[in-house]
Design an enzyme around this catalytic site. Sequence first.
Site, PDB file in Angstrom:
ATOM      1  N   ALA A 154       0.865  -1.172   0.000  1.00 20.35           N
ATOM      2  CA  ALA A 154       0.000   0.000   0.000  1.00 20.35           C
ATOM      3  C   ALA A 154       0.908   1.230   0.000  1.00 20.35           C
ATOM      4  O   ALA A 154       2.070   1.163   0.421  1.00 20.35           O
ATOM      5  CB  ALA A 154      -0.904  -0.009   1.226  1.00 20.35           C
ATOM      6  N   GLY A 165       0.630  -4.934   1.130  1.00 22.74           N
ATOM      7  CA  GLY A 165      -0.587  -5.004   0.330  1.00 22.74           C
ATOM      8  C   GLY A 165      -0.368  -5.675  -1.018  1.00 22.74           C
ATOM      9  O   GLY A 165      -1.304  -6.229  -1.601  1.00 22.74           O
ATOM     10  N   GLU A 225      -0.684  -9.250  -0.311  1.00 25.35           N
ATOM     11  CA  GLU A 225      -2.103  -9.502  -0.030  1.00 25.35           C
ATOM     12  C   GLU A 225      -2.937  -9.455  -1.310  1.00 25.35           C
ATOM     13  O   GLU A 225      -3.900 -10.205  -1.458  1.00 25.35           O
ATOM     14  CB  GLU A 225      -2.604  -8.483   0.992  1.00 25.35           C
ATOM     15  CG  GLU A 225      -1.917  -8.678   2.342  1.00 25.35           C
ATOM     16  CD  GLU A 225      -2.204  -7.569   3.338  1.00 25.35           C
ATOM     17  OE1 GLU A 225      -1.989  -6.386   2.982  1.00 25.35           O
ATOM     18  OE2 GLU A 225      -2.643  -7.863   4.451  1.00 25.35           O
ATOM     19  N   GLU A 262       5.002  -4.893   7.150  1.00 23.04           N
ATOM     20  CA  GLU A 262       4.303  -3.843   7.906  1.00 23.04           C
ATOM     21  C   GLU A 262       4.873  -3.655   9.303  1.00 23.04           C
ATOM     22  O   GLU A 262       4.832  -2.552   9.858  1.00 23.04           O
ATOM     23  CB  GLU A 262       2.809  -4.167   8.006  1.00 23.04           C
ATOM     24  CG  GLU A 262       2.038  -3.993   6.712  1.00 23.04           C
ATOM     25  CD  GLU A 262       1.972  -5.259   5.875  1.00 23.04           C
ATOM     26  OE1 GLU A 262       2.792  -6.177   6.095  1.00 23.04           O
ATOM     27  OE2 GLU A 262       1.105  -5.325   4.988  1.00 23.04           O
TER      28      GLU A 262
END
Length: 261
Positions: free
Chosen positions: A67, A110, A113, A133
Amino acid sequence: STNYTYIIASRPEPAVALITLNRPKALNALCSPLFVELNQALKDLDNDASVGAVVLTGSEKAFAAGADIKEMKDKEFADAYKNRFLEDWADMTKIRKPIIAAVSGYALGGGCELALMCDIILASPTAKFGQPEINLGTIPGGGGSQRLAQLIGKSRAMEMVLTGRMITATEAANWGMISRVVGEGEGEVVKEAIAMASEISSKGQIAVQAGKEVVNAAYELTLAEGLRFERRLFQGLFATNDQKEGMGAFAEKRKPKFTHT
Ligand code: CO8
């Protein structure tokens, strides 16, 4: 066709769609407008009867490096909670058609993911998967903790989430996180994914949709519920022309011609 800023949508074969994440300067960091485009493109393809399967890829250097950290860094809880930050990023898990991730380079946070939200993952030997993260003072937010725990087990999921260590494509394959590592060479993994999508597109699309639905049910239902659901859908497929054609063609020793009806 629609013009996008953060993705490129193409049609390498009549029945195969290819979506390429296209934010090279930020290693395909996933910002909100990118996800808006990705969700829109996938929804359009899901409703396009000529498409049988979708391939999602990034660049040679990065599938997606996570992200967008710069977009998130000043975010506040109240805003994130009130506006359901990340909730709509998972819309792609509602797409009925198979999505194959072709991963080269970094698939982090992300990005990892995002690959895990696809139905099948193929990786080039350069792929590196990770949930870093923890190094940013946070945790996975796009399903990584749950999907990794289901796929690779508690100890390995804990290791990835708590240390942030990147794993290689070979490790990911050995751990059952991806289907397999595809041969060397630039573009090889995308070619292989397109070939797989092409093969899936040659089947009856109703059965393909049902196959995806029943496998996904295994991650949501109890075994007893899942077995009942599978059997019911199996029974239901006797109502389709494709089942009659598929089994009829076998009995007549010819190739089936599916009409997706
Ligand atoms: N966000 C924003 N920008 C990024 C990101 C990112 N995640 N990753 C890379 N970039 C940018 C860099 O800032 C840099 O920009 P600039 O040139 O303007 O300085 C450019 O991309 C190139 O990156 P580097 O210079 O760092 O390239 P290197 O080859 O030196 O390093 C790495 C590559 C190792 C991948 C490094 O870029 C890195 O560590 N990136 C961050 C990885 C990360 O921590 N990812 C997790 C983010 S948090 C997250 O994903 C939460 C998940 C939320 C749920 C999502 C649901 C799907």
